[in-house]
Structure formats: structure tokens, C-alpha cells
Design a protein around this motif. Structure first.
Motif, PDB file in Angstrom:
ATOM      1  N   PHE A  95      91.807  77.189  74.952  1.00  0.00           N
ATOM      2  CA  PHE A  95      91.222  75.853  74.832  1.00  0.00           C
ATOM      3  C   PHE A  95      89.703  75.922  75.008  1.00  0.00           C
ATOM      4  CE2 PHE A  95      89.652  71.958  76.817  1.00  0.00           C
ATOM      5  CZ  PHE A  95      90.001  71.020  75.858  1.00  0.00           C
ATOM      6  N   THR A  96      89.274  76.696  76.009  1.00  0.00           N
ATOM      7  CA  THR A  96      87.826  76.836  76.250  1.00  0.00           C
ATOM      8  C   THR A  96      87.144  77.501  75.070  1.00  0.00           C
ATOM      9  OG1 THR A  96      88.257  77.039  78.625  1.00  0.00           O
ATOM     10  CG2 THR A  96      86.096  77.739  77.839  1.00  0.00           C
ATOM     11  N   LEU A  97      87.802  78.505  74.478  1.00  0.00           N
ATOM     12  CA  LEU A  97      87.213  79.183  73.314  1.00  0.00           C
ATOM     13  C   LEU A  97      87.117  78.244  72.120  1.00  0.00           C
ATOM     14  CD1 LEU A  97      88.980  82.666  73.504  1.00  0.00           C
ATOM     15  CD2 LEU A  97      86.651  82.082  74.187  1.00  0.00           C
ATOM     16  N   VAL A  98      88.136  77.441  71.881  1.00  0.00           N
ATOM     17  CA  VAL A  98      88.100  76.494  70.764  1.00  0.00           C
ATOM     18  C   VAL A  98      86.990  75.469  70.974  1.00  0.00           C
ATOM     19  CG1 VAL A  98      89.370  74.657  69.590  1.00  0.00           C
ATOM     20  CG2 VAL A  98      90.526  76.807  70.165  1.00  0.00           C
ATOM     21  N   SER A  99      86.877  74.950  72.193  1.00  0.00           N
ATOM     22  CA  SER A  99      85.826  73.964  72.477  1.00  0.00           C
ATOM     23  C   SER A  99      84.434  74.573  72.287  1.00  0.00           C
ATOM     24  CB  SER A  99      85.981  73.434  73.904  1.00  0.00           C
ATOM     25  OG  SER A  99      87.229  72.797  74.061  1.00  0.00           O
ATOM     26  N   THR A 100      84.276  75.805  72.767  1.00  0.00           N
ATOM     27  CA  THR A 100      82.980  76.474  72.617  1.00  0.00           C
ATOM     28  C   THR A 100      82.661  76.738  71.155  1.00  0.00           C
ATOM     29  OG1 THR A 100      83.272  77.556  74.770  1.00  0.00           O
ATOM     30  CG2 THR A 100      81.627  78.490  73.286  1.00  0.00           C
ATOM     31  N   LEU A 101      83.649  77.167  70.387  1.00  0.00           N
ATOM     32  CA  LEU A 101      83.450  77.407  68.948  1.00  0.00           C
ATOM     33  C   LEU A 101      83.056  76.115  68.248  1.00  0.00           C
ATOM     34  CD1 LEU A 101      83.639  79.197  66.448  1.00  0.00           C
ATOM     35  CD2 LEU A 101      86.076  78.641  66.336  1.00  0.00           C
ATOM     36  N   LYS A 102      83.737  75.032  68.590  1.00  0.00           N
ATOM     37  CA  LYS A 102      83.412  73.737  67.979  1.00  0.00           C
ATOM     38  C   LYS A 102      81.984  73.325  68.307  1.00  0.00           C
ATOM     39  CE  LYS A 102      85.066  68.944  67.886  1.00  0.00           C
ATOM     40  NZ  LYS A 102      83.837  68.323  68.415  1.00  0.00           N
ATOM     41  N   ASP A 103      81.585  73.461  69.559  1.00  0.00           N
ATOM     42  CA  ASP A 103      80.221  73.088  69.957  1.00  0.00           C
ATOM     43  C   ASP A 103      79.187  73.965  69.261  1.00  0.00           C
ATOM     44  OD1 ASP A 103      81.315  71.188  71.594  1.00  0.00           O
ATOM     45  OD2 ASP A 103      81.161  72.394  73.430  1.00  0.00           O
ATOM     46  N   SER A 104      79.464  75.267  69.147  1.00  0.00           N
ATOM     47  CA  SER A 104      78.509  76.193  68.510  1.00  0.00           C
ATOM     48  C   SER A 104      78.337  75.854  67.031  1.00  0.00           C
ATOM     49  CB  SER A 104      78.990  77.634  68.666  1.00  0.00           C
ATOM     50  OG  SER A 104      79.064  77.992  70.035  1.00  0.00           O
ATOM     51  N   ALA A 105      79.464  75.564  66.361  1.00  0.00           N
ATOM     52  CA  ALA A 105      79.390  75.220  64.946  1.00  0.00           C
ATOM     53  C   ALA A 105      78.627  73.912  64.743  1.00  0.00           C
ATOM     54  CB  ALA A 105      80.794  75.126  64.356  1.00  0.00           C
ATOM     55  N   GLU A 106      78.903  72.923  65.572  1.00  0.00           N
ATOM     56  CA  GLU A 106      78.208  71.639  65.444  1.00  0.00           C
ATOM     57  C   GLU A 106      76.715  71.779  65.728  1.00  0.00           C
ATOM     58  OE1 GLU A 106      80.292  69.110  68.103  1.00  0.00           O
ATOM     59  OE2 GLU A 106      81.897  68.631  66.676  1.00  0.00           O
ATOM     60  N   LEU A 107      76.377  72.605  66.719  1.00  0.00           N
ATOM     61  CA  LEU A 107      74.969  72.824  67.023  1.00  0.00           C
ATOM     62  C   LEU A 107      74.261  73.518  65.861  1.00  0.00           C
ATOM     63  CD1 LEU A 107      72.600  72.761  68.986  1.00  0.00           C
ATOM     64  CD2 LEU A 107      73.410  74.945  69.940  1.00  0.00           C
ATOM     65  N   LEU A 108      74.910  74.508  65.253  1.00  0.00           N
ATOM     66  CA  LEU A 108      74.325  75.212  64.115  1.00  0.00           C
ATOM     67  C   LEU A 108      74.116  74.264  62.946  1.00  0.00           C
ATOM     68  CD1 LEU A 108      73.425  77.924  62.949  1.00  0.00           C
ATOM     69  CD2 LEU A 108      75.807  78.327  62.244  1.00  0.00           C
ATOM     70  N   ILE A 109      75.119  73.426  62.686  1.00  0.00           N
ATOM     71  CA  ILE A 109      75.006  72.452  61.594  1.00  0.00           C
ATOM     72  C   ILE A 109      73.877  71.466  61.877  1.00  0.00           C
ATOM     73  CG2 ILE A 109      76.169  70.524  60.456  1.00  0.00           C
ATOM     74  CD1 ILE A 109      78.797  72.073  60.840  1.00  0.00           C
ATOM     75  N   SER A 110      73.807  70.981  63.116  1.00  0.00           N
ATOM     76  CA  SER A 110      72.775  70.015  63.477  1.00  0.00           C
ATOM     77  C   SER A 110      71.376  70.601  63.313  1.00  0.00           C
ATOM     78  CB  SER A 110      72.988  69.550  64.919  1.00  0.00           C
ATOM     79  OG  SER A 110      71.970  68.652  65.316  1.00  0.00           O
ATOM     80  N   GLU A 111      71.190  71.854  63.736  1.00  0.00           N
ATOM     81  CA  GLU A 111      69.879  72.492  63.613  1.00  0.00           C
ATOM     82  C   GLU A 111      69.472  72.630  62.138  1.00  0.00           C
ATOM     83  OE1 GLU A 111      70.421  76.150  65.662  1.00  0.00           O
ATOM     84  OE2 GLU A 111      69.988  75.304  67.654  1.00  0.00           O
ATOM     85  N   ARG A 112      70.434  72.994  61.308  1.00  0.00           N
ATOM     86  CA  ARG A 112      70.117  73.159  59.887  1.00  0.00           C
ATOM     87  C   ARG A 112      69.875  71.820  59.210  1.00  0.00           C
ATOM     88  NH1 ARG A 112      74.565  77.965  58.523  1.00  0.00           N
ATOM     89  NH2 ARG A 112      73.363  79.634  59.528  1.00  0.00           N
ATOM     90  N   GLN A 113      70.623  70.800  59.610  1.00  0.00           N
ATOM     91  CA  GLN A 113      70.373  69.467  59.065  1.00  0.00           C
ATOM     92  C   GLN A 113      68.984  68.968  59.458  1.00  0.00           C
ATOM     93  OE1 GLN A 113      73.737  67.334  60.652  1.00  0.00           O
ATOM     94  NE2 GLN A 113      74.908  67.504  58.751  1.00  0.00           N
ATOM     95  N   THR A 114      68.619  69.219  60.708  1.00  0.00           N
ATOM     96  CA  THR A 114      67.298  68.800  61.179  1.00  0.00           C
ATOM     97  C   THR A 114      66.189  69.528  60.424  1.00  0.00           C
ATOM     98  OG1 THR A 114      68.173  68.359  63.399  1.00  0.00           O
ATOM     99  CG2 THR A 114      65.784  68.626  63.191  1.00  0.00           C
TER     100      THR A 114
END
Length: 219
Positions: A95-114
Motif C-alpha cells: 500500500f505504501t509503495l502504491v501511494s508513493t508511486l502515485k505521488d511520484s507520478a503526479e509530481l512528475l506530471i505537475s512539474e512538466r505541466q508547469t
């Protein structure tokens, strides 16, 4: 049925039939498509004392997401899970790994969108500046004004000189045409001819008188 009602109905159906219903609605071109990642977990015999084997992929025929590419980003996303694995050895960690993966992917997407939006803003600002420059023109300084005034005065002087030369040339042409059409008497009356002839006649008359006087003396 409006958009809000459609979304509400799908949410109710999803809660009742979480595994039986899949939303295949076609999205508008301008509506963001959220990427779907598949985290494949393989448990080793000694899990959780031993790290699980992880693999990252996308569903078959999944649409390409502009700000996230699993083929290019897979290594970075899985590497971000290594510290979490080491911290949770000996405990259930999926569960912790899935949550961390989700946060990392969203952060990467957000940085590229910005970054993409910042680039668009810079291009828009540059285009607006170019457009405004067409209306505002070049800023006038004392030096640029003096240069312009000097050029303007020179242009005026050159134009006046050109017009003067043209008038003189035109007057000369008119005088020549008039002289060609005038009679000898008209030319004499205007003093254009005859003066030299009169002087020659006067000189000739004086010479004749002097000749006559010499003849009388000799007699």
C-alpha cells in the motif's frame, strides 16, 4: 441529462458495481486524460523481510499521455520506491509503495505541466511584446530626435535646391523658345541684340570721318 448528472450517475453505479462496470466514454480533445499505470508485484518467499519484485507498465492500447511516458519514466519512478522499500523491510509495504508511486507520478506530471505552461507564457509574452512594439514604435531620445531633425533639415534643403534647379532649367528653356520666335526688332527693343552692331557702326563712322579729314589735308 446534463454533464453533472451523468457524472453523479456513474459514481453511483461504480459504487454498486465496482468490478462489473468500466467507463469507456470518449473524452473531448481538450479534456485531460489521466494516465493509468499498472504496478506488477511479485512476492519473494521471504517477503516482507525481502523486497518485492516490481514492474511498471500501462494497459494494452492505452492512450499516450503527453506529460508521462512509462517507457521513458519507468526507471525513475521505480528508483523512487527504493528508499521506501528499505524503510519498510519486515512490514507489509505494498500500500505504501502504491501511494508513493502515485505521488511520484503526479509530481512528475505537475512539474512538466508547469514547465510547459511557463514556456507558453513566455512565448505569449514575447508575441504580445512584438505586437505592442508595432503600435508604440521606437522610443524617442534626445539623441535620436537631434539625428532626425538633422536629416529632416537636410532633406528640406535638398528638396529646395532641386526645385530651384528645376525652375532655372525651365526658365532657360522658356527664354530660348521666346528668343527663337521673336523678330529682329523685338530682340533689339529688348536689348538682346544690336548693341554690338551699333558699336561697330559708330567705330566705322569715326574711321570714315578721319579718312575724309586726311584727304582734305593732303589736298
Amino acid at each position: 441529462m446534463g454533464r453533472d448528472e451523468q457524472v453523479e450517475e456513474r459514481e453511483v453505479l461504480d459504487s454498486i458495481f465496482p468490478d462489473e462496470i468500466a467507463d469507456t466514454t470518449q473524452r473531448d480533445d481538450d479534456e485531460p486524460i489521466h494516465p493509468t499505470l499498472l504496478l506488477t508485484v511479485t512476492y519473494p518467499p521471504a517477503y516482507p523481510d525481502e523486497p518485492p519484485q516490481l514492474d511498471l507498465s500501462t494497459p494494452p492500447n492505452a492512450p499516450r499521455y503527453i506529460h508521462l511516458d512509462v517507457q521513458d519514466d519507468k526507471s525513475n519512478l521505480l528508483s523512487a520506491l527504493d528508499p521506501v522499500i528499505q524503510e519498510n523491510l519486515g512490514m507489509a509495504m505494498i500500500f505504501t509503495l502504491v501511494s508513493t508511486l502515485k505521488d511520484s507520478a503526479e509530481l512528475l506530471i505537475s512539474e512538466r505541466q508547469t514547465a510547459a505552461q511557463a514556456l507558453k507564457d513566455v512565448e505569449a509574452a514575447r508575441a504580445e511584446e512584438e505586437e505592442n512594439r508595432k503600435f508604440h514604435g521606437t522610443a524617442v531620445t534626445r539623441e535620436s530626435f537631434l539625428e532626425w531633425r538633422e536629416r529632416f533639415r537636410k532633406e528640406i534643403d535638398d528638396e529646395e535646391e532641386r526645385r530651384k534647379e528645376e525652375r532655372e532649367a525651365e526658365d532657360k528653356k522658356k527664354r530660348t523658345k521666346v528668343e527663337e520666335k521673336m523678330t529682329g526688332r523685338q530682340l533689339w527693343e529688348k536689348g538682346l541684340v544690336g548693341k554690338a552692331e551699333e558699336e561697330d557702326e559708330e567705330d566705322g563712322g569715326r574711321d570714315a570721318l578721319e579718312g575724309m579729314e586726311r584727304l582734305k589735308t593732303q589736298d
